[in-house]
Motif scaffolding. Structure first.
Motif, PDB file in Angstrom:
ATOM      1  N   UNK A   1      -0.728   0.311   1.461  1.00 38.71           N
ATOM      2  CA  UNK A   1       0.299   1.305   1.156  1.00 38.71           C
ATOM      3  C   UNK A   1       1.515   0.640   0.538  1.00 38.71           C
ATOM      4  N   UNK A   2       1.887  -0.513   1.062  1.00 40.96           N
ATOM      5  CA  UNK A   2       3.021  -1.252   0.518  1.00 40.96           C
ATOM      6  C   UNK A   2       2.748  -1.680  -0.919  1.00 40.96           C
ATOM      7  N   UNK A   3       1.532  -2.167  -1.175  1.00 42.15           N
ATOM      8  CA  UNK A   3       1.157  -2.556  -2.536  1.00 42.15           C
ATOM      9  C   UNK A   3       1.155  -1.348  -3.459  1.00 42.15           C
ATOM     10  N   UNK A   4       0.662  -0.223  -2.978  1.00 42.04           N
ATOM     11  CA  UNK A   4       0.662   1.001  -3.786  1.00 42.04           C
ATOM     12  C   UNK A   4       2.092   1.441  -4.078  1.00 42.04           C
ATOM     13  N   UNK A   5       2.974   1.350  -3.079  1.00 45.08           N
ATOM     14  CA  UNK A   5       4.383   1.702  -3.291  1.00 45.08           C
ATOM     15  C   UNK A   5       5.027   0.786  -4.321  1.00 45.08           C
ATOM     16  N   UNK A   6       4.744  -0.513  -4.208  1.00 44.06           N
ATOM     17  CA  UNK A   6       5.312  -1.466  -5.182  1.00 44.06           C
ATOM     18  C   UNK A   6       4.773  -1.204  -6.582  1.00 44.06           C
ATOM     19  N   UNK A   7       3.480  -0.913  -6.673  1.00 38.70           N
ATOM     20  CA  UNK A   7       2.889  -0.620  -7.986  1.00 38.70           C
ATOM     21  C   UNK A   7       3.518   0.638  -8.574  1.00 38.70           C
ATOM     22  N   UNK A   8       3.748   1.637  -7.725  1.00 38.25           N
ATOM     23  CA  UNK A   8       4.390   2.868  -8.191  1.00 38.25           C
ATOM     24  C   UNK A   8       5.810   2.581  -8.666  1.00 38.25           C
ATOM     25  N   UNK A   9       6.551   1.772  -7.892  1.00 34.86           N
ATOM     26  CA  UNK A   9       7.919   1.424  -8.292  1.00 34.86           C
ATOM     27  C   UNK A   9       7.912   0.631  -9.597  1.00 34.86           C
ATOM     28  N   UNK A  10       6.957  -0.276  -9.754  1.00 34.37           N
ATOM     29  CA  UNK A  10       6.851  -1.045 -11.001  1.00 34.37           C
ATOM     30  C   UNK A  10       6.541  -0.116 -12.169  1.00 34.37           C
ATOM     31  N   UNK A  11       5.654   0.854 -11.954  1.00 29.39           N
ATOM     32  CA  UNK A  11       5.331   1.824 -13.006  1.00 29.39           C
ATOM     33  C   UNK A  11       6.554   2.660 -13.369  1.00 29.39           C
ATOM     34  N   UNK A  12       7.302   3.062 -12.340  1.00 26.22           N
ATOM     35  CA  UNK A  12       8.516   3.854 -12.587  1.00 26.22           C
ATOM     36  C   UNK A  12       9.553   3.029 -13.349  1.00 26.22           C
ATOM     37  N   UNK A  13       9.719   1.769 -12.964  1.00 20.84           N
ATOM     38  CA  UNK A  13      10.645   0.887 -13.667  1.00 20.84           C
ATOM     39  C   UNK A  13      10.221   0.712 -15.115  1.00 20.84           C
ATOM     40  N   UNK A  14       8.929   0.476 -15.338  1.00 18.13           N
ATOM     41  CA  UNK A  14       8.443   0.292 -16.707  1.00 18.13           C
ATOM     42  C   UNK A  14       8.613   1.568 -17.509  1.00 18.13           C
TER      43      UNK A  14
END
Length: 199
Positions: free
Chosen positions: A64-77
């Protein structure tokens, strides 16, 4: 002889009684060992099950933490990609952390520089090899003041280059294409000069 038979029978009876007692004690001991082994196995199984469930729970949290980080990275990008200006951020070791495509295209860098592990020095080298004057702006980050700004003429384009340090020790760059604005300003200045001299 009857007396001897009675003595032998008595001794045999005592031996049998002693043997029966020892068998009972041994049977009791074996039963206790079996109960202890079963209890130990059950306890070990319980510990393994608890550890398994804790591991599964931990893995779910990590996922879940990795998914949250991936989502945040996608949002940042997505946010960076929606910015019209070119933007790039380098960490304190000079590694490229974040960028948008406009940074690459506005400054004329090859797309190969967007691979993981790209460093600021690789951008400097690429700019130097292509004769791109942006290499001077990239290389002069050591004595940079917050909000440092320079205008750069790259072919027929005019770019405003902003550099500023990142609190963690890195540097961020922003490149804005101001070609149209500077052209308009030049046209206005020319018109004002013409007006001033009476044309």
């Amino acid at each position: 002889m009857d007396a001897l038979r009675d003595v032998v029978t008595g001794v045999l009876g005592e031996e049998q009684s002693l043997l029966d007692t020892r068998r009972a004690e041994r049977h009791k001991y074996e039963n206790q060992m079996i109960v202890a082994a079963v209890a130990g196995s059950a306890l070990a199984l319980a510990i393994i099950l608890v550890a398994f469930f804790m591991l599964v729970r931990s893995n779910r949290r990590i996922s879940q933490s990795e998914a949250d980080r991936a989502h945040q990275a996608d949002m940042l990008q997505a946010t960076l990609d929606s910015i019209r200006d070119g933007v790039a951020v380098f960490d304190s070791q000079g590694n490229l952390c974040a960028y948008n495509e406009n940074f690459i295209s506005l400054l004329g860098f090859p797309k190969t520089l967007t691979q993981p592990g790209t460093t600021l020095s690789m951008f400097e080298d690429a700019a130097r090899k292509s004769g791109n004057r942006v290499s001077e702006q990239l290389a002069s980050t050591s004595e940079m003041q917050p909000g440092h700004y320079e205008q750069l003429h790259l072919g027929d384009r005019v770019l405003d280059i902003y550099r500023s340090p990142v609190p963690s020790g890195g540097v961020r760059f922003a490149a804005e294409d101001v070609t149209a604005r500077t052209s308009s300003e030049a046209t206005i200045r020319q018109a004002q000069k013409m007006e001033a001299i009476g044309h």
